[in-house]
Design a protein around this motif. Structure first.
Motif, mmCIF file in Angstrom:
data_model
loop_
_atom_site.group_PDB
_atom_site.id
_atom_site.type_symbol
_atom_site.label_atom_id
_atom_site.label_comp_id
_atom_site.label_asym_id
_atom_site.label_seq_id
_atom_site.Cartn_x
_atom_site.Cartn_y
_atom_site.Cartn_z
ATOM 1 N N TYR A 252 0.808 -1.219 0.000
ATOM 2 C CA TYR A 252 0.000 0.000 0.000
ATOM 3 C C TYR A 252 0.843 1.272 0.000
ATOM 4 N N SER A 253 2.144 1.163 -0.209
ATOM 5 C CA SER A 253 3.008 2.349 -0.208
ATOM 6 C C SER A 253 3.728 2.465 -1.542
ATOM 7 N N PHE A 254 3.726 3.691 -2.079
ATOM 8 C CA PHE A 254 4.324 3.908 -3.389
ATOM 9 C C PHE A 254 5.152 5.183 -3.386
ATOM 10 N N ASN A 255 6.240 5.133 -4.121
ATOM 11 C CA ASN A 255 6.993 6.342 -4.436
ATOM 12 C C ASN A 255 6.530 6.810 -5.799
ATOM 13 N N VAL A 256 6.080 8.048 -5.870
ATOM 14 C CA VAL A 256 5.531 8.540 -7.136
ATOM 15 C C VAL A 256 6.226 9.838 -7.529
ATOM 16 N N PRO A 257 6.493 10.021 -8.810
ATOM 17 C CA PRO A 257 7.093 11.270 -9.278
ATOM 18 C C PRO A 257 6.000 12.292 -9.586
ATOM 19 N N TYR A 258 6.410 13.472 -9.947
ATOM 20 C CA TYR A 258 5.437 14.469 -10.391
ATOM 21 C C TYR A 258 4.865 14.031 -11.737
ATOM 22 N N GLY A 259 3.613 14.368 -11.928
ATOM 23 C CA GLY A 259 2.943 13.944 -13.154
ATOM 24 C C GLY A 259 1.890 12.896 -12.843
ATOM 25 N N THR A 260 1.559 12.094 -13.817
ATOM 26 C CA THR A 260 0.515 11.073 -13.687
ATOM 27 C C THR A 260 1.147 9.690 -13.654
ATOM 28 N N THR A 261 0.790 8.917 -12.638
ATOM 29 C CA THR A 261 1.361 7.577 -12.495
ATOM 30 C C THR A 261 0.248 6.565 -12.269
ATOM 31 N N PRO A 262 0.123 5.554 -13.117
ATOM 32 C CA PRO A 262 -0.826 4.472 -12.844
ATOM 33 C C PRO A 262 -0.178 3.399 -11.981
ATOM 34 N N GLU A 263 -0.924 2.877 -11.043
ATOM 35 C CA GLU A 263 -0.464 1.757 -10.214
ATOM 36 C C GLU A 263 -1.436 0.606 -10.451
ATOM 37 N N SER A 264 -0.924 -0.468 -11.002
ATOM 38 C CA SER A 264 -1.782 -1.565 -11.437
ATOM 39 C C SER A 264 -2.114 -2.520 -10.296
ATOM 40 N N CYS A 265 -3.372 -2.855 -10.168
ATOM 41 C CA CYS A 265 -3.836 -3.858 -9.197
ATOM 42 C C CYS A 265 -3.229 -3.618 -7.807
ATOM 43 N N VAL A 266 -3.512 -2.460 -7.256
ATOM 44 C CA VAL A 266 -2.977 -2.124 -5.933
ATOM 45 C C VAL A 266 -3.552 -3.068 -4.880
ATOM 46 N N PHE A 267 -4.824 -3.420 -5.038
ATOM 47 C CA PHE A 267 -5.420 -4.391 -4.121
ATOM 48 C C PHE A 267 -6.566 -5.109 -4.808
ATOM 49 N N GLY B 14 -9.420 -3.668 -12.880
ATOM 50 C CA GLY B 14 -8.612 -4.428 -13.820
ATOM 51 C C GLY B 14 -7.191 -3.926 -13.876
ATOM 52 N N SER B 15 -6.340 -4.752 -14.469
ATOM 53 C CA SER B 15 -4.932 -4.414 -14.576
ATOM 54 C C SER B 15 -4.732 -3.313 -15.618
ATOM 55 N N VAL B 16 -3.754 -2.455 -15.363
ATOM 56 C CA VAL B 16 -3.466 -1.381 -16.325
ATOM 57 C C VAL B 16 -2.019 -1.416 -16.794
ATOM 58 N N VAL B 17 -1.288 -2.415 -16.384
ATOM 59 C CA VAL B 17 0.090 -2.565 -16.867
ATOM 60 C C VAL B 17 0.249 -3.970 -17.396
#
Lengths: 258, 210
Positions: free
Chosen positions: A134-149, A193-196
Motif C-alpha cells: 500500500y506504499s508507493f513512491n511517485v514522481p510528479y505527473g501522472t502515475t498508474p499503479e496496477s492492481c494495488v489491491f 482491472g490491470s493497467v500494466v
C-alpha cells in the motif's frame, strides 16, 4: 369465509406490488465496511535536461595549438604519467584497514504482540493488497499503479459495493490531497482491472471523492455471486505539491439487500 | 650616588617577568546513551480502530504496563487498522554536538508460537505521537532487518550490525546533541490475508552519533 377470500386477494395484490417495485428500490443495509489506506511518497524530480528549461550545450574547445614561442595556451594538467599523492605509510592519519568507530547505543528492544483473529465478515468483504503493498513512491505527473489491491465480495442476496473517502459525509468532507471534497476534482482515480500493460481500449478512470453516502458504485452483483476485482489507481502529482508523504483512505461498503 | 639612584629606579633593576602561551590539544571522547521506554504515558494503548463489523472491541492486551511491558495490541481482527498511543519513547543523551541518528527495525518478521511468520513491512507502522493521530494518519512502516543479525531468541537481545542499519530504518535525525526525547505511536494494519494466530516481534532501536 368471504372476508377471508378478500383478505387473501388483498395480500396477493400487495405482494405483487412489492415484487414489481422492490427491484428498483430494494431496501439495503450496510453489512460491513473496511478502509484501505494508501501512502504516496512524492519525491522531487531532477532538474529538466530537455525542453524549455534545458541549458544550451556549449561547444567544448581545447587549446592545443602552440603559440609562436612554442608554449600551449593552457597547459594540459593531465599530461605525462599519472601521479598519486602518497607520502609513505607513516603519513596516514588512520592506517588503511582501521575502522573509526562511531559511538552508538542500542537499548533493549521493544516487544510487540497481537492476537490476530478471523474477520466474521471475511466471506462477504475481503481486501488483499497486491505485491506492491500500500506504499508507493511517485514522481510528479501522472502515475498508474496496477492492481494495488483485490476486493472479493459475496452475499446471499443482491448486493452493491460502494466507496468514498474515509470518514467523510455528503456535506462535510475531509479535504486533503489526493482526495478532495466533491465536487472538487480529486487527484486520485480508480478503475477495475490491470493497467500494466495498458489495455486496449484504455480503461476509464473514475475520480475518487470525499462525499460520504451514497458514494460511488464499484459494482452490483446478484444474490449468491462471488466476485473478485483488482483495483488499479491513477495518482496525479501536481508540480505545486511539496515533496512528502500523503495518505489516501478509502472506505469500501458492502450494501446488501434486505 | 646620583648614578646609583638612577639605576635603582629603572626597570632593569626588577626581575624580568616572562609570559608565554601553551597550546593544549585534546580529544573529547564522544558518547551516546539511549533508552527506550514502552508504554511511556499513562494513557497508552489501543485507542481506536477502523471499519465496521469486526465484532471485537479494541482493547489493550494484558502484557502492556506503564513504562514497560510489551506493546500489546490485544485481540485484533484481520482487515482492520489499529492505533496504539504512546507505544515507545526514545531518550538520547550525547555530547556529540553534531547530533545523532536513530534507526528502528524489526529483529525478524512477525513470528508466532506455531512458527507461522508474516511480513512485518506494511503491517506495523510508526508515527510521532500527536493528539490528532488516527489509524489512518500517515505513518512509516517498520521492516525486518536486512543488514543485521538478530541476537538471542527471535532478536530478544537486539541486532548485531557490521555497519550501520539501512537508511530506510531511520526514524529520527537530530542535528544537535544534549538530552532529548521523542515519543512514537504505532499503527497496526492487519491484512485480510494474515493467518489467525498470535504474533510477536522485537523492534530494535539503534542510536548512532554523527
Amino acid at each position: 369465509m368471504r372476508n377471508a377470500h378478500r383478505l387473501g386477494l388483498l395480500g396477493i395484490v400487495v405482494l405483487g406490488a412489492l415484487a414489481a417495485f422492490s427491484q428498483a428500490d430494494a431496501l439495503q443495509s450496510t453489512k460491513t465496511y473496511k478502509v484501505v489506506e494508501i501512502q504516496f511518497t512524492v519525491t522531487p524530480s531532477p532538474a529538466p535536461s530537455v525542453g524549455f528549461f534545458a541549458k544550451p550545450k556549449a561547444p567544448v574547445q581545447v587549446a592545443t595549438l602552440p603559440q609562436a614561442d612554442g608554449t600551449l595556451l593552457v597547459a594540459d594538467p593531465f599530461a605525462g604519467p599519472a601521479q598519486v599523492a602518497y607520502g609513505g605509510p607513516l603519513s596516514w592519519d588512520v592506517a588503511p584497514g582501521v575502522m573509526i568507530a562511531q559511538t552508538q547505543a542500542q537499548p533493549s528492544p521493544v516487544p510487540v504482540q497481537f492476537n490476530a483473529q478471523a474477520d466474521p465478515n471475511a466471506a462477504y468483504l475481503k481486501i488483499v493488497p497486491g505485491t506492491g503493498g500500500y506504499s508507493f513512491n511517485v514522481p510528479y505527473g501522472t502515475t498508474p499503479e496496477s492492481c494495488v489491491f483485490n476486493i472479493t465480495t459475496y452475499y446471499t442476496t443482491a448486493y452493491t459495493l460502494t466507496d468514498w473517502g474515509y470518514g467523510t459525509a455528503s456535506s462535510n468532507g475531509n479535504s486533503s490531497y489526493p482526495i478532495y471534497n466533491y465536487p472538487t476534482v480529486s487527484d486520485l482515480s480508480w478503475t477495475i482491472g490491470s493497467v500494466v500493460p495498458l489495455p486496449s481500449p484504455t480503461p476509464t478512470w473514475t475520480k475518487m471523492y470525499n462525499e460520504g453516502t451514497p458514494g460511488q458504485t464499484v459494482w452490483n452483483k446478484a444474490a449468491g455471486v462471488s466476485y473478485t476485482g483488482c483495483i488499479s489507481l491513477e495518482i496525479i502529482v501536481p508540480t505545486t505539491l511539496a515533496p512528502g508523504t500523503y495518505t489516501a483512505a478509502i472506505q469500501y461498503n458492502l450494501q446488501v439487500t434486505l | 650616588m646620583a648614578a646609583l639612584l638612577s639605576l635603582a629606579g629603572s626597570p632593569l633593576a626588577a626581575a624580568a617577568a616572562t609570559n608565554a602561551s601553551a597550546q593544549l590539544a585534546y580529544k573529547l571522547i564522544p558518547y551516546v546513551h539511549a533508552s527506550v521506554v514502552p508504554n511511556y504515558a499513562s494513557s497508552f494503548g489501543v485507542t481506536s480502530t477502523s471499519g465496521g463489523g469486526s465484532g471485537v472491541t479494541p482493547a489493550t492486551g494484558s502484557t502492556a504496563v506503564l513504562d514497560g511491558g510489551q506493546v500489546d495490541f490485544g485481540n485484533v481482527v484481520a482487515g482492520y487498522n489499529y492505533l496504539y498511543k504512546y507505544a515507545a519513547e526514545v531518550n538520547v543523551n550525547t555530547n556529540d554536538s553534531s547530533g545523532f541518528v536513530v534507526y528502528a527495525e524489526g529483529a525478524t518478521n512477525l513470528y508466532s508460537p506455531t512458527a507461522t511468520t508474516f511480513p512485518l513491512a506494511q503491517t506495523l507502522f510508526w508515527l510521532v505521537s500527536a493528539s490528532g493521530n488516527t489509524p489512518f494518519s500517515s505513518a512509516s512502516s517498520f521492516s525486518a532487518t536486512t543488514t543485521g543479525t538478530p541476537i538471542g531468541a527471535n532478536g530478544s537481545g537486539g541486532i548485531s550490525y557490521s555497519g550501520a542499519p539501512s537508511a530506510g530504518a531511520i526514524v529520527w535525525q537530530s542535528a544537535t546533541g544534549g538530552t532529548v526525547s521523542e515519543g512514537y505511536d504505532f499503527q497496526l494494519r492487519v491484512n485480510d490475508s494474515i493467518p489467525t494466530s498470535q504474533f510477536n516481534v522485537y523492534i530494535v532501536y539503534t542510536v548512532i552519533g554523527n
